[in-house]
Design a protein around this motif. Structure first.
Motif, PDB file in Angstrom:
ATOM      1  N   TYR A  22       0.990  -1.194   0.003  1.00  0.00           N
ATOM      2  CA  TYR A  22      -0.062  -0.009   0.053  1.00  0.00           C
ATOM      3  C   TYR A  22       0.807   1.233   0.105  1.00  0.00           C
ATOM      4  CZ  TYR A  22      -3.421   3.493   1.613  1.00  0.00           C
ATOM      5  OH  TYR A  22      -4.023   5.031   1.506  1.00  0.00           O
ATOM      6  N   LYS A  23       0.509   2.229  -0.874  1.00  0.00           N
ATOM      7  CA  LYS A  23       1.248   3.342  -0.915  1.00  0.00           C
ATOM      8  C   LYS A  23       0.468   4.526  -0.363  1.00  0.00           C
ATOM      9  CE  LYS A  23       3.696   6.469  -4.013  1.00  0.00           C
ATOM     10  NZ  LYS A  23       4.350   6.719  -5.545  1.00  0.00           N
ATOM     11  N   SER A  24       0.933   5.141   0.844  1.00  0.00           N
ATOM     12  CA  SER A  24       0.362   6.165   1.315  1.00  0.00           C
ATOM     13  C   SER A  24       0.061   7.541   0.538  1.00  0.00           C
ATOM     14  CB  SER A  24       0.579   6.541   2.971  1.00  0.00           C
ATOM     15  OG  SER A  24       1.980   7.079   2.820  1.00  0.00           O
ATOM     16  N   PRO A  25      -0.707   8.445   0.829  1.00  0.00           N
ATOM     17  CA  PRO A  25      -0.452   9.779   0.145  1.00  0.00           C
ATOM     18  C   PRO A  25       0.909  10.499   0.152  1.00  0.00           C
ATOM     19  CG  PRO A  25      -2.662   9.668   1.266  1.00  0.00           C
ATOM     20  CD  PRO A  25      -1.819   8.629   1.700  1.00  0.00           C
ATOM     21  N   THR A  26       1.693  10.194   1.335  1.00  0.00           N
ATOM     22  CA  THR A  26       2.982  10.778   1.475  1.00  0.00           C
ATOM     23  C   THR A  26       3.884   9.963   0.959  1.00  0.00           C
ATOM     24  OG1 THR A  26       3.256   9.582   3.498  1.00  0.00           O
ATOM     25  CG2 THR A  26       2.255  11.808   3.853  1.00  0.00           C
ATOM     26  N   GLY A  27       3.587   9.045   0.146  1.00  0.00           N
ATOM     27  CA  GLY A  27       4.663   8.256  -0.739  1.00  0.00           C
ATOM     28  C   GLY A  27       5.209   7.045   0.007  1.00  0.00           C
ATOM     29  N   LYS A  28       4.829   6.527   1.454  1.00  0.00           N
ATOM     30  CA  LYS A  28       5.319   5.877   2.391  1.00  0.00           C
ATOM     31  C   LYS A  28       4.810   4.037   1.545  1.00  0.00           C
ATOM     32  CE  LYS A  28       7.598   8.495   4.728  1.00  0.00           C
ATOM     33  NZ  LYS A  28       8.914   8.755   4.639  1.00  0.00           N
ATOM     34  N   ILE A  29       5.511   3.346   1.158  1.00  0.00           N
ATOM     35  CA  ILE A  29       5.157   2.023   0.894  1.00  0.00           C
ATOM     36  C   ILE A  29       5.268   1.174   2.025  1.00  0.00           C
ATOM     37  CG2 ILE A  29       5.694  -0.028  -0.500  1.00  0.00           C
ATOM     38  CD1 ILE A  29       5.164   2.618  -1.972  1.00  0.00           C
ATOM     39  N   VAL A  30       4.001   0.565   2.322  1.00  0.00           N
ATOM     40  CA  VAL A  30       3.742  -0.549   3.616  1.00  0.00           C
ATOM     41  C   VAL A  30       3.235  -1.569   2.918  1.00  0.00           C
ATOM     42  CG1 VAL A  30       2.484  -0.613   5.513  1.00  0.00           C
ATOM     43  CG2 VAL A  30       2.933   1.705   4.597  1.00  0.00           C
ATOM     44  N   ASP A  31       4.046  -2.908   3.510  1.00  0.00           N
ATOM     45  CA  ASP A  31       3.396  -4.260   3.230  1.00  0.00           C
ATOM     46  C   ASP A  31       1.778  -4.293   3.828  1.00  0.00           C
ATOM     47  OD1 ASP A  31       4.005  -7.199   3.069  1.00  0.00           O
ATOM     48  OD2 ASP A  31       3.274  -7.220   4.855  1.00  0.00           O
ATOM     49  N   ALA A  32       1.084  -4.935   3.120  1.00  0.00           N
ATOM     50  CA  ALA A  32      -0.245  -5.019   3.341  1.00  0.00           C
ATOM     51  C   ALA A  32      -0.662  -5.685   4.498  1.00  0.00           C
ATOM     52  CB  ALA A  32      -1.038  -5.801   2.230  1.00  0.00           C
ATOM     53  N   GLU A  33       0.081  -6.727   4.861  1.00  0.00           N
ATOM     54  CA  GLU A  33      -0.062  -7.567   6.027  1.00  0.00           C
ATOM     55  C   GLU A  33       0.422  -6.719   7.232  1.00  0.00           C
ATOM     56  OE1 GLU A  33      -1.628 -10.798   8.091  1.00  0.00           O
ATOM     57  OE2 GLU A  33      -1.593 -10.356   6.065  1.00  0.00           O
ATOM     58  N   GLN A  34       1.324  -6.032   7.219  1.00  0.00           N
ATOM     59  CA  GLN A  34       1.784  -5.066   8.153  1.00  0.00           C
ATOM     60  C   GLN A  34       0.881  -3.966   8.557  1.00  0.00           C
ATOM     61  OE1 GLN A  34       5.685  -2.936   7.609  1.00  0.00           O
ATOM     62  NE2 GLN A  34       5.660  -2.026   9.469  1.00  0.00           N
ATOM     63  N   LEU A  35       0.275  -3.274   7.510  1.00  0.00           N
ATOM     64  CA  LEU A  35      -0.846  -2.381   7.514  1.00  0.00           C
ATOM     65  C   LEU A  35      -1.975  -2.936   8.375  1.00  0.00           C
ATOM     66  CD1 LEU A  35      -1.439   0.478   6.330  1.00  0.00           C
ATOM     67  CD2 LEU A  35      -2.625  -0.589   4.747  1.00  0.00           C
ATOM     68  N   LYS A  36      -2.244  -4.309   8.057  1.00  0.00           N
ATOM     69  CA  LYS A  36      -3.387  -4.640   8.641  1.00  0.00           C
ATOM     70  C   LYS A  36      -3.145  -5.085  10.332  1.00  0.00           C
ATOM     71  CE  LYS A  36      -6.598  -8.846   8.777  1.00  0.00           C
ATOM     72  NZ  LYS A  36      -6.893 -10.023   8.009  1.00  0.00           N
ATOM     73  N   ASN A  37      -1.982  -5.287  10.595  1.00  0.00           N
ATOM     74  CA  ASN A  37      -1.515  -5.691  11.715  1.00  0.00           C
ATOM     75  C   ASN A  37      -1.432  -4.375  12.562  1.00  0.00           C
ATOM     76  OD1 ASN A  37      -1.680  -8.373  11.282  1.00  0.00           O
ATOM     77  ND2 ASN A  37       0.508  -8.549  11.107  1.00  0.00           N
ATOM     78  N   ASN A  38      -1.469  -3.317  11.916  1.00  0.00           N
ATOM     79  CA  ASN A  38      -1.496  -2.187  12.550  1.00  0.00           C
ATOM     80  C   ASN A  38      -2.602  -1.156  12.388  1.00  0.00           C
ATOM     81  OD1 ASN A  38       0.698  -0.176  14.004  1.00  0.00           O
ATOM     82  ND2 ASN A  38       0.479   1.272  12.391  1.00  0.00           N
ATOM     83  N   PHE A  39      -3.666  -2.044  12.544  1.00  0.00           N
ATOM     84  CA  PHE A  39      -5.024  -1.425  12.487  1.00  0.00           C
ATOM     85  C   PHE A  39      -5.120  -0.160  11.134  1.00  0.00           C
ATOM     86  CE2 PHE A  39      -3.980  -1.960  16.588  1.00  0.00           C
ATOM     87  CZ  PHE A  39      -5.038  -2.810  17.276  1.00  0.00           C
ATOM     88  N   TYR A  40      -4.523  -0.700  10.076  1.00  0.00           N
ATOM     89  CA  TYR A  40      -4.691   0.122   8.798  1.00  0.00           C
ATOM     90  C   TYR A  40      -4.407   1.571   9.054  1.00  0.00           C
ATOM     91  CZ  TYR A  40      -7.512  -3.926   7.402  1.00  0.00           C
ATOM     92  OH  TYR A  40      -8.010  -5.323   7.436  1.00  0.00           O
TER      93      TYR A  40
END
Length: 287
Positions: A27-45
């Protein structure tokens, strides 16, 4: 002399050897940060690097708030009708059918009851994916019935707003839901039953003009757009440049429209902490 010799034109990788990258890995946030989808889910999106709160729906909020995701959905089969026979670029009935197939939802809100930190809680959560989270007759009716359930069983009530406003395809029928839901919340107030409003991105229009701003406490998610009319409309109407951060949760907190802002990973804890305090419930201290 060339460094290589092309044997034949085109790509020669065998079809069975080709592998597509699975969708949703990153997942790419509006600020350009790239996040692993599983990590994003585990961090409450929530993007861990920049704190950006990704838009989520009722399914994810229920998972966050209810213990072990155990809940009883209230009035799950209510669906909208088309009494006005409305048609713009497409028929309203076709738009409803399309939204239901695309999202797997019946309408733009789901209501449920379950345990949160061991205590009963009724939650109404809006889904922006369903026609922009617009508030029509079904949204108003389901919120009203959820409030009735809270009133009957004396259970705290929480609404999670995420909406573009009233549903224009239902015209005045949609606008009536502002008064209807507000009246139900007044009944909760008279009975001394707590009502918590959580404003997420975006909370706008008739939703803001009714139940979203009527909480005993009004909470915002970081960076959420919370407004009646959008910034462009306000700018064009007033003819003035708007302050930086205008209509964000942080701006509204500064102006007194919100009581506090809660990062999503702390949501369950903070909601129950508030309820423990006002209901004089025993608070367990973890050492």
């Amino acid at each position: 002399m060339s460094w290589f010799k092309r044997e034949k034109k085109g790509i020669t990788t065998p079809t069975e050897a080709k592998k597509d990258t699975p969708k949703g890995l990153w997942y790419k946030s509006p600020t350009g940060k790239i996040v692993d989808a599983e990590q994003l889910k585990n961090n409450f999106y929530v993007s861990p690097e920049d704190g950006y709160h990704v838009r989520i729906g009722s399914k994810e909020y229920f998972e966050i708030l209810f213990d072990d995701n155990k809940l009883k959905e209230l009035n799950p089969n209510l669906t909208s009708k088309d009494p006005l026979k409305f048609e713009d670029s497409k028929k309203y009935v076709d738009r409803l059918e399309e939204a239901q197939k695309k999202t797997g939802l019946k309408d733009a809100v789901r209501t449920a009851v379950g345990k949160s930190n061991g205590n009963d809680l009724v939650v109404a959560c809006m889904d922006f994916a369903f026609i922009g989270g617009s508030m029509g007759s079904v949204v108003g009716e389901k919120i009203a019935r959820a409030a009735d359930y809270s009133l009957k069983h004396k259970i705290p009530f929480m609404i999670i707003s995420k909406s573009g406003g009233a549903r224009m395809m239902e015209a005045a029928l949609s606008l009536m839901q502002l008064a209807k839901t507000s009246a139900k919340l007044a009944q909760l107030s008279d009975a001394g039953i707590p009502y918590i409003s959580l404003c997420t991105d975006p909370t706008t229009g008739g939703t803001t003009a009714s139940f979203a701003m009527l909480g005993d406490i009004n909470i915002g998610e970081p960076g959420a757009l919370i407004a009646f009319a959008g910034p462009r409309v306000v700018r064009d109407t007033t003819g003035k440049e708007l302050p930086e951060g205008f209509q964000t949760a942080e701006f509204l907190l500064e102006k007194g429209f919100l009581d506090f802002i809660v990062p999503r990973p702390q949501l369950k804890q903070r909601v129950n902490q508030y309820l423990d305090l006002i209901l004089n419930r025993k608070i367990e201290v973890v050492v």
